[in-house]
Design a protein around this motif. Structure first.
Motif, PDB file in Angstrom:
ATOM      1  N   ILE A  68       3.687   0.338   7.198  1.00 34.98           N
ATOM      2  CA  ILE A  68       2.584  -0.061   6.323  1.00 34.98           C
ATOM      3  C   ILE A  68       3.032  -1.312   5.575  1.00 34.98           C
ATOM      4  CG2 ILE A  68       1.220   0.594   4.308  1.00 34.98           C
ATOM      5  CD1 ILE A  68       1.468   3.495   5.271  1.00 34.98           C
ATOM      6  N   PRO A  69       2.218  -2.365   5.565  1.00 38.72           N
ATOM      7  CA  PRO A  69       2.619  -3.601   4.877  1.00 38.72           C
ATOM      8  C   PRO A  69       2.925  -3.347   3.403  1.00 38.72           C
ATOM      9  CG  PRO A  69       0.653  -3.958   6.201  1.00 38.72           C
ATOM     10  CD  PRO A  69       0.922  -2.483   6.201  1.00 38.72           C
ATOM     11  N   VAL A  70       3.926  -4.053   2.906  1.00 43.73           N
ATOM     12  CA  VAL A  70       4.380  -3.836   1.534  1.00 43.73           C
ATOM     13  C   VAL A  70       3.293  -4.163   0.524  1.00 43.73           C
ATOM     14  CG1 VAL A  70       5.393  -6.123   1.247  1.00 43.73           C
ATOM     15  CG2 VAL A  70       6.356  -4.199   0.007  1.00 43.73           C
ATOM     16  N   TYR A  71       2.378  -5.082   0.864  1.00 42.58           N
ATOM     17  CA  TYR A  71       1.347  -5.440  -0.094  1.00 42.58           C
ATOM     18  C   TYR A  71       0.342  -4.322  -0.341  1.00 42.58           C
ATOM     19  CZ  TYR A  71      -0.628  -6.947   4.377  1.00 42.58           C
ATOM     20  OH  TYR A  71      -1.022  -7.009   5.682  1.00 42.58           O
ATOM     21  N   TRP A  72       0.402  -3.262   0.451  1.00 42.32           N
ATOM     22  CA  TRP A  72      -0.473  -2.124   0.209  1.00 42.32           C
ATOM     23  C   TRP A  72      -0.016  -1.303  -0.989  1.00 42.32           C
ATOM     24  CZ3 TRP A  72      -4.565   0.228   3.237  1.00 42.32           C
ATOM     25  CH2 TRP A  72      -5.107  -0.646   4.170  1.00 42.32           C
ATOM     26  N   GLU A  73       1.134  -1.631  -1.562  1.00 42.76           N
ATOM     27  CA  GLU A  73       1.577  -0.926  -2.769  1.00 42.76           C
ATOM     28  C   GLU A  73       0.558  -1.072  -3.886  1.00 42.76           C
ATOM     29  OE1 GLU A  73       5.365  -2.502  -3.833  1.00 42.76           O
ATOM     30  OE2 GLU A  73       6.401  -1.483  -2.216  1.00 42.76           O
ATOM     31  N   ASN A  74      -0.213  -2.151  -3.862  1.00 41.70           N
ATOM     32  CA  ASN A  74      -1.178  -2.418  -4.926  1.00 41.70           C
ATOM     33  C   ASN A  74      -2.570  -1.889  -4.600  1.00 41.70           C
ATOM     34  OD1 ASN A  74       0.796  -3.787  -6.392  1.00 41.70           O
ATOM     35  ND2 ASN A  74       0.457  -5.636  -5.223  1.00 41.70           N
ATOM     36  N   ALA A  75      -2.743  -1.294  -3.432  1.00 43.36           N
ATOM     37  CA  ALA A  75      -4.043  -0.754  -3.053  1.00 43.36           C
ATOM     38  C   ALA A  75      -4.428   0.370  -4.005  1.00 43.36           C
ATOM     39  CB  ALA A  75      -4.006  -0.231  -1.615  1.00 43.36           C
ATOM     40  N   GLY A  76      -5.662   0.352  -4.432  1.00 45.81           N
ATOM     41  CA  GLY A  76      -6.153   1.394  -5.320  1.00 45.81           C
ATOM     42  C   GLY A  76      -5.984   1.086  -6.788  1.00 45.81           C
ATOM     43  N   LYS A  77      -5.321  -0.014  -7.116  1.00 45.51           N
ATOM     44  CA  LYS A  77      -5.170  -0.377  -8.521  1.00 45.51           C
ATOM     45  C   LYS A  77      -6.457  -1.012  -9.027  1.00 45.51           C
ATOM     46  CE  LYS A  77      -0.198  -0.863  -8.699  1.00 45.51           C
ATOM     47  NZ  LYS A  77       0.907  -1.716  -9.092  1.00 45.51           N
ATOM     48  N   ASP A  78      -6.693  -0.889 -10.312  1.00 46.61           N
ATOM     49  CA  ASP A  78      -7.876  -1.451 -10.951  1.00 46.61           C
ATOM     50  C   ASP A  78      -7.718  -2.965 -11.036  1.00 46.61           C
ATOM     51  OD1 ASP A  78     -10.042  -2.156 -12.473  1.00 46.61           O
ATOM     52  OD2 ASP A  78      -9.537  -0.864 -14.165  1.00 46.61           O
ATOM     53  N   LEU A  79      -8.491  -3.700 -10.231  1.00 47.45           N
ATOM     54  CA  LEU A  79      -8.344  -5.149 -10.185  1.00 47.45           C
ATOM     55  C   LEU A  79      -8.764  -5.833 -11.483  1.00 47.45           C
ATOM     56  CD1 LEU A  79      -9.455  -5.901  -6.533  1.00 47.45           C
ATOM     57  CD2 LEU A  79      -7.156  -5.632  -7.451  1.00 47.45           C
ATOM     58  N   GLN A  99      13.918  -0.350  -2.905  1.00 49.39           N
ATOM     59  CA  GLN A  99      12.552  -0.867  -2.806  1.00 49.39           C
ATOM     60  C   GLN A  99      12.571  -2.335  -2.388  1.00 49.39           C
ATOM     61  OE1 GLN A  99      11.409   0.173  -6.813  1.00 49.39           O
ATOM     62  NE2 GLN A  99       9.911   1.639  -6.061  1.00 49.39           N
ATOM     63  N   GLU A 100      13.461  -3.100  -2.987  1.00 47.26           N
ATOM     64  CA  GLU A 100      13.561  -4.517  -2.633  1.00 47.26           C
ATOM     65  C   GLU A 100      14.049  -4.673  -1.192  1.00 47.26           C
ATOM     66  OE1 GLU A 100      12.434  -7.186  -4.133  1.00 47.26           O
ATOM     67  OE2 GLU A 100      11.732  -5.942  -5.767  1.00 47.26           O
ATOM     68  N   GLY A 101      14.948  -3.792  -0.771  1.00 45.60           N
ATOM     69  CA  GLY A 101      15.428  -3.838   0.610  1.00 45.60           C
ATOM     70  C   GLY A 101      14.301  -3.592   1.600  1.00 45.60           C
ATOM     71  N   ARG A 102      13.453  -2.620   1.281  1.00 44.91           N
ATOM     72  CA  ARG A 102      12.304  -2.331   2.142  1.00 44.91           C
ATOM     73  C   ARG A 102      11.365  -3.529   2.204  1.00 44.91           C
ATOM     74  NH1 ARG A 102       8.585   1.105  -0.409  1.00 44.91           N
ATOM     75  NH2 ARG A 102       6.916  -0.346  -0.076  1.00 44.91           N
ATOM     76  N   ARG A 103      11.131  -4.153   1.060  1.00 46.29           N
ATOM     77  CA  ARG A 103      10.265  -5.336   1.013  1.00 46.29           C
ATOM     78  C   ARG A 103      10.862  -6.469   1.856  1.00 46.29           C
ATOM     79  NH1 ARG A 103       6.789  -5.729  -3.583  1.00 46.29           N
ATOM     80  NH2 ARG A 103       7.292  -7.928  -3.764  1.00 46.29           N
ATOM     81  N   PHE A 104      12.174  -6.650   1.775  1.00 42.42           N
ATOM     82  CA  PHE A 104      12.843  -7.707   2.532  1.00 42.42           C
ATOM     83  C   PHE A 104      12.732  -7.440   4.028  1.00 42.42           C
ATOM     84  CE2 PHE A 104      16.696  -9.227   4.673  1.00 42.42           C
ATOM     85  CZ  PHE A 104      16.568 -10.580   4.448  1.00 42.42           C
ATOM     86  N   ILE A 105      12.988  -6.200   4.432  1.00 41.08           N
ATOM     87  CA  ILE A 105      12.927  -5.844   5.851  1.00 41.08           C
ATOM     88  C   ILE A 105      11.529  -6.093   6.401  1.00 41.08           C
ATOM     89  CG2 ILE A 105      12.938  -3.857   7.433  1.00 41.08           C
ATOM     90  CD1 ILE A 105      15.387  -2.864   5.828  1.00 41.08           C
ATOM     91  N   GLU A 106      10.497  -5.731   5.644  1.00 40.09           N
ATOM     92  CA  GLU A 106       9.139  -5.970   6.102  1.00 40.09           C
ATOM     93  C   GLU A 106       8.814  -7.457   6.106  1.00 40.09           C
ATOM     94  OE1 GLU A 106       6.308  -3.508   4.136  1.00 40.09           O
ATOM     95  OE2 GLU A 106       7.360  -1.681   4.690  1.00 40.09           O
ATOM     96  N   ASP A 110       1.596  -9.057  -9.916  1.00 43.97           N
ATOM     97  CA  ASP A 110       1.498 -10.488  -9.620  1.00 43.97           C
ATOM     98  C   ASP A 110       2.375 -10.839  -8.417  1.00 43.97           C
ATOM     99  OD1 ASP A 110       3.992 -10.286 -10.740  1.00 43.97           O
ATOM    100  OD2 ASP A 110       3.749 -11.962 -12.110  1.00 43.97           O
ATOM    101  N   ASP A 111       2.492  -9.892  -7.509  1.00 45.33           N
ATOM    102  CA  ASP A 111       3.298 -10.105  -6.314  1.00 45.33           C
ATOM    103  C   ASP A 111       2.586 -11.056  -5.356  1.00 45.33           C
ATOM    104  OD1 ASP A 111       5.095  -8.240  -7.287  1.00 45.33           O
ATOM    105  OD2 ASP A 111       4.075  -6.588  -6.300  1.00 45.33           O
TER     106      ASP A 111
END
Length: 99
Positions: free
Chosen positions: A42-53, A25-32, A66-67
């Motif tokens: 798909i941008p890595v920051y979309w991992e948080n899409a759909g979460k209750d803000l 997972q960290e490798g994927r984040r680094f590559i992006e 808190d990324d």
């Protein structure tokens, strides 16, 4: 080249241990992050899409995150435009200070 690759893998493993993620997972984040994910990634920051803000800032919540993701200089103008258009009020304008 192999030594550089080994060092990068080691740091990804260390970061993954700290963040309780897999090193893949960290490798994927680094590559992006370095821009090698390709245009169709798909941008890595979309991992948080759909979460209750409303729960995102509560550490015990399953929706906590808190990324931080730096915005490349080439994308800042588009982000500025998105912020202003999302406001819905042409009289109000926001200024992007740091991204």
């Amino acid at each position: 080249v192999f030594i550089v690759f080994a060092v990068i893998c080691y740091f990804l493993w260390e970061i993954a241990q700290q963040r309780k993620r897999t090193w893949l997972q960290e490798g994927r984040r680094f590559i992006e992050y370095v821009g090698l994910g390709g245009r169709t990634a798909i941008p890595v920051y979309w991992e948080n899409a759909g979460k209750d803000l409303t729960q995102a800032s509560k550490r015990g919540s399953p929706d906590f995150f808190d990324d931080l993701y730096p915005v490349p200089m080439r994308d800042r103008e588009a982000l500025q435009q998105l912020i202003n258009e999302a406001c819905g009020d042409d009289a109000k304008q926001f200024r992007l200070l740091r991204a």
